[in-house]
Design an enzyme around this catalytic site. Sequence first.
Site, short mmCIF file in Angstrom:
data_model
loop_
_atom_site.label_atom_id
_atom_site.label_comp_id
_atom_site.label_asym_id
_atom_site.label_seq_id
_atom_site.Cartn_x
_atom_site.Cartn_y
_atom_site.Cartn_z
N SER A 7 8.20 6.13 0.42
CA SER A 7 7.05 5.52 1.08
C SER A 7 5.75 6.03 0.47
O SER A 7 5.42 7.22 0.58
CB SER A 7 7.07 5.84 2.57
OG SER A 7 5.81 5.49 3.12
N HIS A 32 8.67 1.69 -0.70
CA HIS A 32 8.34 1.32 0.69
C HIS A 32 6.82 1.31 0.85
O HIS A 32 6.14 2.28 0.54
CB HIS A 32 8.98 2.33 1.64
CG HIS A 32 8.87 1.97 3.08
ND1 HIS A 32 9.71 1.06 3.68
CD2 HIS A 32 8.02 2.39 4.05
CE1 HIS A 32 9.39 0.95 4.96
NE2 HIS A 32 8.35 1.74 5.22
N ASP A 34 3.75 0.65 3.44
CA ASP A 34 3.41 0.60 4.87
C ASP A 34 2.04 -0.02 5.08
O ASP A 34 1.03 0.56 4.69
CB ASP A 34 3.38 2.02 5.44
CG ASP A 34 4.76 2.62 5.60
OD1 ASP A 34 5.61 1.96 6.23
OD2 ASP A 34 4.99 3.74 5.10
N MET A 36 -0.69 -1.04 7.83
CA MET A 36 -1.08 -0.79 9.23
C MET A 36 -2.44 -1.41 9.50
O MET A 36 -3.35 -1.29 8.67
CB MET A 36 -1.18 0.71 9.48
CG MET A 36 0.06 1.47 9.13
SD MET A 36 -0.24 3.23 9.41
CE MET A 36 1.33 3.91 8.88
N HIS A 65 6.59 -3.01 4.72
CA HIS A 65 6.78 -2.78 6.16
C HIS A 65 5.47 -3.10 6.87
O HIS A 65 4.52 -2.32 6.81
CB HIS A 65 7.19 -1.30 6.35
CG HIS A 65 7.31 -0.88 7.78
ND1 HIS A 65 7.37 0.45 8.16
CD2 HIS A 65 7.40 -1.59 8.93
CE1 HIS A 65 7.47 0.53 9.47
NE2 HIS A 65 7.49 -0.69 9.98
N MET A 67 3.20 -3.23 9.83
CA MET A 67 2.94 -2.73 11.19
C MET A 67 1.65 -3.39 11.62
O MET A 67 0.59 -2.73 11.74
CB MET A 67 2.83 -1.19 11.16
CG MET A 67 4.18 -0.52 11.04
SD MET A 67 4.05 1.23 10.60
CE MET A 67 3.92 1.09 8.83
N MET A 136 13.23 2.18 13.21
CA MET A 136 12.27 3.29 13.08
C MET A 136 12.87 4.55 13.70
O MET A 136 13.41 4.50 14.81
CB MET A 136 10.96 2.96 13.81
CG MET A 136 10.12 1.87 13.17
SD MET A 136 9.63 2.20 11.47
CE MET A 136 8.66 3.70 11.65
N GLY A 141 3.30 4.41 12.69
CA GLY A 141 1.85 4.63 12.62
C GLY A 141 1.42 5.82 11.79
O GLY A 141 0.30 5.82 11.28
N PHE A 142 2.27 6.82 11.64
CA PHE A 142 1.88 8.00 10.88
C PHE A 142 3.06 8.56 10.10
O PHE A 142 4.19 8.52 10.60
CB PHE A 142 1.37 9.11 11.82
CG PHE A 142 0.22 8.66 12.68
CD1 PHE A 142 -1.08 8.68 12.19
CD2 PHE A 142 0.45 8.20 13.97
CE1 PHE A 142 -2.14 8.25 12.98
CE2 PHE A 142 -0.60 7.76 14.77
CZ PHE A 142 -1.90 7.77 14.28
N GLY A 143 2.77 9.10 8.92
CA GLY A 143 3.79 9.81 8.16
C GLY A 143 3.90 11.24 8.65
O GLY A 143 3.08 11.70 9.47
N GLY A 144 4.92 11.95 8.18
CA GLY A 144 5.03 13.39 8.43
C GLY A 144 5.49 13.78 9.83
O GLY A 144 5.34 14.93 10.22
N ASP A 174 13.51 4.82 8.85
CA ASP A 174 12.16 5.14 8.39
C ASP A 174 11.49 6.12 9.35
O ASP A 174 11.29 5.80 10.53
CB ASP A 174 11.36 3.83 8.31
CG ASP A 174 9.93 4.03 7.83
OD1 ASP A 174 9.60 5.12 7.34
OD2 ASP A 174 9.15 3.06 7.96
N GLY A 175 11.16 7.30 8.82
CA GLY A 175 10.41 8.28 9.61
C GLY A 175 11.15 9.59 9.77
O GLY A 175 12.25 9.61 10.33
N GLY A 176 10.59 10.64 9.21
CA GLY A 176 11.16 11.98 9.41
C GLY A 176 12.44 12.23 8.63
O GLY A 176 13.16 13.18 8.95
N GLY A 196 8.83 9.59 2.91
CA GLY A 196 7.44 9.67 2.45
C GLY A 196 7.09 11.09 2.08
O GLY A 196 7.12 11.48 0.90
N SER A 197 6.79 11.90 3.10
CA SER A 197 6.34 13.26 2.80
C SER A 197 7.42 14.08 2.12
O SER A 197 7.11 14.97 1.32
CB SER A 197 5.83 13.94 4.07
OG SER A 197 6.65 13.65 5.15
#
Length: 217
Positions: A7, A32, A34, A36, A65, A67, A136, A141-144, A174-176, A196-197
């Site tokens: 991402s 990916h 994102d 928003m 993606h 959002m 999800m 809404g936020f990475g990390g 997607d996420g974490g 992502g991160s």
Amino acid sequence: MNILSPSILAADFSRLGEQIREVEHAGAQYLHIDVMDGVFVPDISFGMPVILSIRKCTDIFFDVHLMIDRPERYIKEFADCGANLINFHIEATQDVVGTIQKIRFLGKKAGITISPETPAKAVEPYLRLVDMVLVMTVKPGFGGQKLMPECLEKVREVRAMAAERGLDIDIEVDGGIRIDNVELALEAGANVIVAGSAIFRNRISENVSRFLEKMLK
Ligand code: DX5
Ligand code: ZN
């Protein structure tokens, strides 16, 4: 096949082209992206001009993606700027079927996305119409953020619903997602992994290789 989709939300935007080439050369199959809008989610990321400009520096598959509120308003614009797959949130529109049809009509793959509070069964009526379900694993809404393990249960449910119908769809998480929990997501039935991160924070190529090692064995 398992697919890694880094991402770019976590990338250094001043070196975006360079970092995209780096994940591509390291073997990531998707990118990916994102989007928003500050309405469906609190943050604003970037839109069509950025996608159009990175499309010129790579042939990698663009996994977009959205959002955004009422995504049906912008499907043509995202298709025109180089998306290969368009994911939208079913919570963001009153017209899920029409939005899927718009994406398909433009020759793109269609994905539907569910946020953590949406139950897995919400995707059931659309399973035959889509190429992908994106589950999800954090609040969008936020990475990390930290992975919400209960969301992996929904991955299992969606995989079971698809199997019951003989459908071999892609399930993306997607996420974490990090090196130390990616196996849990795969084991739950996901085959497209967003990170992502865990990829862009440092040593990009090495991180991609470490993910792929776990995903392709
Ligand atoms: C969150 C985005 C994610 C995000 C993932 O709303 O949809 O794609 O970039 O970032 P990490 O992997 O850092 O959780
Ligand atoms: Zn995303």
